[in-house]
Design an enzyme around this catalytic site. Structure first.
Site, PDB file in Angstrom:
ATOM      1  N   PHE A 212       0.800  -1.517   0.386  1.00 55.74           N
ATOM      2  CA  PHE A 212       0.244   0.597  -0.117  1.00 55.74           C
ATOM      3  C   PHE A 212       0.903   1.102  -0.109  1.00 55.74           C
ATOM      4  O   PHE A 212       1.953   0.834   0.519  1.00 55.74           O
ATOM      5  CB  PHE A 212      -0.992  -0.381   1.011  1.00 55.74           C
ATOM      6  CG  PHE A 212      -2.222  -0.495   1.535  1.00 55.74           C
ATOM      7  CD1 PHE A 212      -3.248   0.112   0.280  1.00 55.74           C
ATOM      8  CD2 PHE A 212      -2.093  -1.969   1.270  1.00 55.74           C
ATOM      9  CE1 PHE A 212      -4.422  -1.180  -0.111  1.00 55.74           C
ATOM     10  CE2 PHE A 212      -3.482  -2.409   1.557  1.00 55.74           C
ATOM     11  CZ  PHE A 212      -4.509  -2.761   0.051  1.00 55.74           C
ATOM     12  N   HIS A 213       0.289   2.425  -0.889  1.00 53.83           N
ATOM     13  CA  HIS A 213       1.521   3.733  -0.713  1.00 53.83           C
ATOM     14  C   HIS A 213       0.634   4.673  -1.134  1.00 53.83           C
ATOM     15  O   HIS A 213       1.033   6.060  -1.235  1.00 53.83           O
ATOM     16  CB  HIS A 213       2.748   3.288  -2.084  1.00 53.83           C
ATOM     17  CG  HIS A 213       2.386   3.519  -3.143  1.00 53.83           C
ATOM     18  ND1 HIS A 213       1.331   1.862  -3.998  1.00 53.83           N
ATOM     19  CD2 HIS A 213       2.552   3.985  -4.311  1.00 53.83           C
ATOM     20  CE1 HIS A 213       1.802   2.037  -5.550  1.00 53.83           C
ATOM     21  NE2 HIS A 213       1.403   3.421  -5.429  1.00 53.83           N
ATOM     22  N   ARG A 214      -0.108   4.600  -1.253  1.00 57.95           N
ATOM     23  CA  ARG A 214      -1.630   5.691  -2.340  1.00 57.95           C
ATOM     24  C   ARG A 214      -1.906   5.976  -1.630  1.00 57.95           C
ATOM     25  O   ARG A 214      -2.649   6.236  -0.483  1.00 57.95           O
ATOM     26  CB  ARG A 214      -2.777   5.253  -3.631  1.00 57.95           C
ATOM     27  CG  ARG A 214      -1.255   4.891  -4.604  1.00 57.95           C
ATOM     28  CD  ARG A 214      -3.312   4.411  -5.760  1.00 57.95           C
ATOM     29  NE  ARG A 214      -2.469   3.152  -6.798  1.00 57.95           N
ATOM     30  CZ  ARG A 214      -1.763   4.650  -7.995  1.00 57.95           C
ATOM     31  NH1 ARG A 214      -1.996   5.241  -7.932  1.00 57.95           N
ATOM     32  NH2 ARG A 214      -1.454   3.474  -8.817  1.00 57.95           N
ATOM     33  N   SER A 246       4.493   5.109   3.302  1.00 55.74           N
ATOM     34  CA  SER A 246       3.349   4.466   3.764  1.00 55.74           C
ATOM     35  C   SER A 246       3.637   3.900   5.257  1.00 55.74           C
ATOM     36  O   SER A 246       3.271   3.661   6.564  1.00 55.74           O
ATOM     37  CB  SER A 246       3.118   2.832   3.787  1.00 55.74           C
ATOM     38  OG  SER A 246       2.738   3.369   2.153  1.00 55.74           O
ATOM     39  N   ASP A 286      -2.688  -1.770  -3.212  1.00 52.69           N
ATOM     40  CA  ASP A 286      -3.544  -0.423  -3.979  1.00 52.69           C
ATOM     41  C   ASP A 286      -2.420  -0.316  -4.951  1.00 52.69           C
ATOM     42  O   ASP A 286      -2.906   0.862  -6.176  1.00 52.69           O
ATOM     43  CB  ASP A 286      -3.464   0.639  -3.217  1.00 52.69           C
ATOM     44  CG  ASP A 286      -2.005   1.490  -2.710  1.00 52.69           C
ATOM     45  OD1 ASP A 286      -1.192   0.456  -3.068  1.00 52.69           O
ATOM     46  OD2 ASP A 286      -2.418   1.990  -1.712  1.00 52.69           O
TER      47      ASP A 286
END
Length: 371
Positions: A212-214, A246, A286
């Site tokens: 996850f990074h968005r 994140s 994501d």
């Protein structure tokens, strides 16, 4: 992968602008095929070595010719600084074309600098649309497509979206996606993949791989908390390859106890990450690139986003769930039918082409430069 297709362009005549791990991965074979004609300019958007330098080594590429070192800045400052520095480089040493890939800040900066210096612009992976104006990436790719002299669309779906916006004719070509070559080149053999699993204490089909990074997910405390809570409830162990940003967000929001319930690891070298992806039960992420990679490796995925610019995989390799919207239920459904799902996907072709996207792209770039 064909390494020599007879390209005959002057040294350093094609400026390849990139700034992140996915761009390096997807431009690697284009850079290799361009050979001495490629002048690689790294904006520094990803400045962590695990997200940048290691990928040049993995693909056997020389280090970039220039590092602009604009990472860590606010988006507007990052784009402005990169555009200024790229413009000066192109004024001091003109290129015959600028090549960018995807939807990052580096892409927009490269597009603006090419436009400012009247240098032909090539956009690799053009035509993707999420139709979500809250995503910075959506603005980056739309502006870039409209400035581009050559839009290399990965699929007919992407080309159709360009046509709806009035981008047609010789400005558009469908090439496939270069991710197919990247995965095919660096995916380790089965015995090497087994070694990676053993090193992480994992078994084939016995874990879920997650990233996850968005900003839409990790920059909002309640959203990031809901996602991590869902991951902790999943029916298989979760390996979370966590982007440094994140991880910092989780710490600042006081979510580290939730991370403790997961197997959190640092970003991996691409070949090692592909090993885990090829052997996992499914992915939860994501990531846009991951949606493409699972279609090559025939693994299912739950995409945790409000929307996706890669509709080609939804309903086959991926299902879309909004953050906090029953992620655990979607995962459980896949796990309960895992053998059937893997068997079905093994017979489902990737929508991203036959592994010749880089050859097609470089052939078109050379044609543009010579016109």
């Amino acid at each position: 992968m064909q390494d020599d297709i007879g390209i005959d362009l002057p040294p350093s005549s094609v400026a390849v602008v990139l700034g992140t791990r996915p761009e390096i991965i997807k431009l690697a074979h284009i850079i290799r095929l361009l050979g001495p004609a490629a002048r690689v300019i790294h904006t520094g958007q990803h400045y962590d070595a695990n997200l940048s330098e290691v990928f040049f080594g993995a693909f056997g590429l020389n280090p970039p010719t220039h590092y602009l070192e604009v990472g860590g800045e606010h988006r507007g400052i990052q784009i402005g600084e990169a555009t200024t520095r790229l413009t000066r480089l192109l004024e001091d040493d003109p290129a015959r074309a600028v090549v960018v890939q995807g939807d990052t800040n580096a892409v927009l900066a490269g597009a603006l600098a090419a436009n400012a210096t009247e240098t032909p612009l090539v956009h690799v992976e053009a035509g993707l649309r999420s139709h979500d104006r809250a995503m910075p990436e959506e603005h980056n790719r739309v502006v870039c497509d409209h400035l581009s002299d050559l839009c290399l669309a990965p699929t007919e779906t992407a080309a159709a979206k360009l046509e709806k916006e009035g981008i047609t004719g010789d400005r558009v070509a469908v090439t496939g996606n270069t991710v197919v070559e990247a995965v095919g080149t660096l995916l380790p053999e089965a015995d090497r993949r087994a070694e990676v699993l053993a090193r992480h204490g994992l078994a084939t089909n016995g874990f879920i791989l997650s990233t996850f990074h968005r900003p839409e997910n990790v920059d909002h405390p309640q959203t990031w908390k809901a996602i991590l809570s869902d991951l902790a409830r999943l029916p298989l162990p979760v390996v979370l390859a966590l982007h440094p940003r994140s991880r910092r967000r989780a710490a600042s929001f006081g979510l580290e106890p939730l991370l403790d319930r997961l197997q959190v690891i640092d970003p991996l070298p691409y070949a090692e990450f592909l090993s885990l992806l090829a052997e996992c039960a499914l992915a939860v992420s994501d990531s846009g690139g991951l949606q493409e990679e699972v279609s090559v490796l025939k693994r299912p995925m739950v995409v945790v986003r409000n929307s996706t610019e890669r509709p080609e995989v939804i309903g086959t390799f991926a299902v879309l769930r909004r953050p906090g919207d029953y992620i655990d239920e979607a995962v459980t459904q896949i796990v309960e039918t895992l053998e059937y799902t893997h068997s079905r996907l093994a017979e489902t072709p990737t929508p991203y082409g036959d592994g010749t996207a880089s050859v097609r792209s470089v052939t078109l770039i050379e044609k543009l430069v010579r016109e």
